[in-house]
Scaffold this motif. Structure first.
Motif, PDB file in Angstrom:
ATOM      1  N   UNK A   1      13.558  13.445 -11.437  1.00  0.00           N
ATOM      2  CA  UNK A   1      14.109  13.425 -12.729  1.00  0.00           C
ATOM      3  C   UNK A   1      14.689  11.859 -13.009  1.00  0.00           C
ATOM      4  N   UNK A   2      15.259  11.079 -12.067  1.00  0.00           N
ATOM      5  CA  UNK A   2      15.734   9.971 -12.052  1.00  0.00           C
ATOM      6  C   UNK A   2      14.560   9.057 -12.592  1.00  0.00           C
ATOM      7  N   UNK A   3      13.365   9.178 -11.732  1.00  0.00           N
ATOM      8  CA  UNK A   3      12.160   8.603 -11.897  1.00  0.00           C
ATOM      9  C   UNK A   3      11.742   8.607 -13.293  1.00  0.00           C
ATOM     10  N   UNK A   4      11.705   9.731 -13.745  1.00  0.00           N
ATOM     11  CA  UNK A   4      11.258   9.944 -15.325  1.00  0.00           C
ATOM     12  C   UNK A   4      12.111   9.200 -16.255  1.00  0.00           C
ATOM     13  N   UNK A   5      13.630   9.155 -16.041  1.00  0.00           N
ATOM     14  CA  UNK A   5      14.729   8.608 -16.726  1.00  0.00           C
ATOM     15  C   UNK A   5      14.246   7.149 -16.856  1.00  0.00           C
ATOM     16  N   UNK A   6      14.051   6.423 -15.563  1.00  0.00           N
ATOM     17  CA  UNK A   6      13.823   5.134 -15.366  1.00  0.00           C
ATOM     18  C   UNK A   6      12.664   4.726 -16.327  1.00  0.00           C
ATOM     19  N   UNK A   7      11.552   5.612 -16.086  1.00  0.00           N
ATOM     20  CA  UNK A   7      10.302   5.396 -16.728  1.00  0.00           C
ATOM     21  C   UNK A   7      10.510   5.180 -18.232  1.00  0.00           C
ATOM     22  N   UNK A   8      11.429   6.126 -18.926  1.00  0.00           N
ATOM     23  CA  UNK A   8      11.676   6.367 -20.424  1.00  0.00           C
ATOM     24  C   UNK A   8      12.371   4.972 -20.863  1.00  0.00           C
ATOM     25  N   UNK A   9      13.414   4.754 -20.179  1.00  0.00           N
ATOM     26  CA  UNK A   9      14.050   3.529 -20.328  1.00  0.00           C
ATOM     27  C   UNK A   9      13.384   2.485 -20.349  1.00  0.00           C
ATOM     28  N   UNK A  10      12.664   2.084 -19.368  1.00  0.00           N
ATOM     29  CA  UNK A  10      11.827   0.925 -19.255  1.00  0.00           C
ATOM     30  C   UNK A  10      10.800   0.775 -20.380  1.00  0.00           C
ATOM     31  N   UNK A  11      10.237   2.042 -20.578  1.00  0.00           N
ATOM     32  CA  UNK A  11       8.981   1.755 -21.631  1.00  0.00           C
ATOM     33  C   UNK A  11       9.868   1.618 -23.085  1.00  0.00           C
ATOM     34  N   UNK A  12      10.747   2.048 -23.320  1.00  0.00           N
ATOM     35  CA  UNK A  12      11.612   1.730 -24.650  1.00  0.00           C
ATOM     36  C   UNK A  12      12.083   0.380 -24.864  1.00  0.00           C
ATOM     37  N   UNK A  13      12.553  -0.005 -23.526  1.00  0.00           N
ATOM     38  CA  UNK A  13      13.142  -1.509 -23.250  1.00  0.00           C
ATOM     39  C   UNK A  13      12.233  -2.486 -23.596  1.00  0.00           C
ATOM     40  N   UNK A  14      11.032  -2.373 -23.021  1.00  0.00           N
ATOM     41  CA  UNK A  14       9.887  -3.163 -22.902  1.00  0.00           C
ATOM     42  C   UNK A  14       9.370  -3.282 -24.536  1.00  0.00           C
ATOM     43  N   UNK A  15       9.166  -2.175 -24.905  1.00  0.00           N
ATOM     44  CA  UNK A  15       8.640  -2.021 -26.531  1.00  0.00           C
ATOM     45  C   UNK A  15       9.732  -2.963 -27.297  1.00  0.00           C
ATOM     46  N   UNK A  16      11.066  -2.652 -27.095  1.00  0.00           N
ATOM     47  CA  UNK A  16      11.976  -3.174 -27.946  1.00  0.00           C
ATOM     48  C   UNK A  16      12.061  -4.592 -27.826  1.00  0.00           C
ATOM     49  N   UNK A  17      12.003  -5.110 -26.569  1.00  0.00           N
ATOM     50  CA  UNK A  17      12.059  -6.639 -25.930  1.00  0.00           C
ATOM     51  C   UNK A  17      11.053  -7.355 -26.783  1.00  0.00           C
ATOM     52  N   UNK A  18      10.061  -6.652 -26.804  1.00  0.00           N
ATOM     53  CA  UNK A  18       8.775  -7.619 -27.560  1.00  0.00           C
ATOM     54  C   UNK A  18       8.365  -7.153 -29.118  1.00  0.00           C
ATOM     55  N   UNK A  19       9.288  -6.447 -29.404  1.00  0.00           N
ATOM     56  CA  UNK A  19       9.297  -5.997 -30.874  1.00  0.00           C
ATOM     57  C   UNK A  19       8.128  -5.218 -31.242  1.00  0.00           C
ATOM     58  N   UNK A  20       7.482  -4.248 -30.267  1.00  0.00           N
ATOM     59  CA  UNK A  20       6.306  -3.535 -30.413  1.00  0.00           C
ATOM     60  C   UNK A  20       6.917  -2.153 -31.216  1.00  0.00           C
ATOM     61  N   UNK A  21       5.965  -1.186 -31.494  1.00  0.00           N
ATOM     62  CA  UNK A  21       6.056  -0.145 -32.146  1.00  0.00           C
ATOM     63  C   UNK A  21       6.429   0.774 -30.951  1.00  0.00           C
ATOM     64  N   UNK A  22       7.174   1.892 -31.289  1.00  0.00           N
ATOM     65  CA  UNK A  22       7.942   2.666 -30.119  1.00  0.00           C
ATOM     66  C   UNK A  22       6.656   3.677 -29.658  1.00  0.00           C
ATOM     67  N   UNK A  23       6.409   3.351 -28.197  1.00  0.00           N
ATOM     68  CA  UNK A  23       5.381   4.345 -27.468  1.00  0.00           C
ATOM     69  C   UNK A  23       5.734   5.738 -27.553  1.00  0.00           C
ATOM     70  N   UNK A  24       7.256   5.795 -27.710  1.00  0.00           N
ATOM     71  CA  UNK A  24       7.614   7.483 -27.472  1.00  0.00           C
ATOM     72  C   UNK A  24       8.716   7.550 -28.437  1.00  0.00           C
ATOM     73  N   UNK A  25       8.700   8.869 -28.918  1.00  0.00           N
ATOM     74  CA  UNK A  25       9.792   9.177 -29.881  1.00  0.00           C
ATOM     75  C   UNK A  25      10.871  10.025 -29.097  1.00  0.00           C
ATOM     76  N   UNK A  26      12.077  10.117 -29.862  1.00  0.00           N
ATOM     77  CA  UNK A  26      13.182  10.807 -29.204  1.00  0.00           C
ATOM     78  C   UNK A  26      12.659  12.319 -28.881  1.00  0.00           C
ATOM     79  N   UNK A  27      12.069  12.808 -29.800  1.00  0.00           N
ATOM     80  CA  UNK A  27      11.550  14.397 -29.565  1.00  0.00           C
ATOM     81  C   UNK A  27      10.638  14.367 -28.260  1.00  0.00           C
ATOM     82  N   UNK A  28      10.028  13.264 -27.856  1.00  0.00           N
ATOM     83  CA  UNK A  28       9.083  13.441 -26.714  1.00  0.00           C
ATOM     84  C   UNK A  28       9.729  13.294 -25.501  1.00  0.00           C
ATOM     85  N   UNK A  29      10.879  12.348 -25.676  1.00  0.00           N
ATOM     86  CA  UNK A  29      11.666  12.178 -24.296  1.00  0.00           C
ATOM     87  C   UNK A  29      12.570  13.344 -24.049  1.00  0.00           C
ATOM     88  N   UNK A  30      13.217  14.070 -24.986  1.00  0.00           N
ATOM     89  CA  UNK A  30      13.706  15.164 -24.934  1.00  0.00           C
ATOM     90  C   UNK A  30      12.901  16.454 -24.212  1.00  0.00           C
TER      91      UNK A  30
END
Length: 206
Positions: A1-30
């Motif tokens: 589960x921790x691996x998945x959480x880190x993957x989710x956080x890293x994915x959204x962090x990188x997308x936010x850092x480079x001002x990309x569109x969201x690769x994942x939505x909140x409902x997907x992560x949930x």
């Protein structure tokens, strides 16, 4: 589960850092956290002990997370995030952002489900696990796959999760990227085994 959480956080962090569109939505992560991570994690809780357990180094008393575990969790989480972002950009560039999100969501979820089989042992590959078959893990995979299938292929549920149909070629890409997480863990186990064997050889020589 921790691996998945880190993957989710890293994915959204990188997308936010480079001002990309969201690769994942909140409902997907949930959904990934509730459906494709929880059931396999519970099943692993009743996994039979490894036949090689007495060959492993003891864990220090009072240690919640050993150094090796922390390293595995971080590296696997970052790798899954890379695969998830790759899926998104392939889908978005070939078709549109909605296709990209569908592919990213599928890679993240499927990686979580497959990686559970890799957690039988920290050193041995999937096919060399030991003392018995964990039927609960197989059942949890089937149940998770069934519900993922409903979300991915039932139009009404597609609308709820903001995903769309993807082509056969895109499915091949999703499956390939998901399977790479198993390959990455297998390579990590191989290096660890070589390092352990090298350490034992030096100890014998001394």
């Amino acid at each position: 589960m921790l691996v998945g959480n880190i993957a989710e956080i890293t994915t959204l962090f990188v997308a936010t850092l480079f001002n990309w569109d969201n690769p994942l939505l909140a409902v997907h992560i949930l959904w990934v956290n509730l459906a494709t991570s929880t059931l396999p994690a519970l099943a692993l809780g009743v996994d039979p002990a490894s036949k090689n357990i007495m060959k492993h180094k003891p864990v220090k008393t009072g240690t919640l997370f050993e150094k090796d575990l922390v390293w595995r969790v971080i590296t696997q989480g970052i790798f899954v995030a890379m695969m998830t972002l790759t899926a998104y950009f392939i889908g978005a560039s070939i078709d549109n952002p909605l296709t990209g999100q569908t592919m990213a969501f599928s890679v993240l979820a499927l990686s979580q489900m497959l990686r559970a089989f890799n957690q039988h042992s920290n050193t041995e590959p999937i096919w060399k696990r030991a003392t018995g078959m964990n039927m609960w893990l197989a059942i949890s995979f089937i149940v998770s796959a069934f519900f993922m299938g409903l979300i991915l292929f039932v139009p009404a549920l597609q609308k709820v999760f903001y995903i769309t149909n993807i082509s056969a070629g895109q499915w091949i890409i999703v499956i390939a990227l998901s399977l790479l997480s198993i390959v990455q863990v297998k390579i990590f186990k191989g290096f660890k085994k070589l390092r352990t064997n090298s350490g034992r050889t030096k100890l014998i020589e001394e």
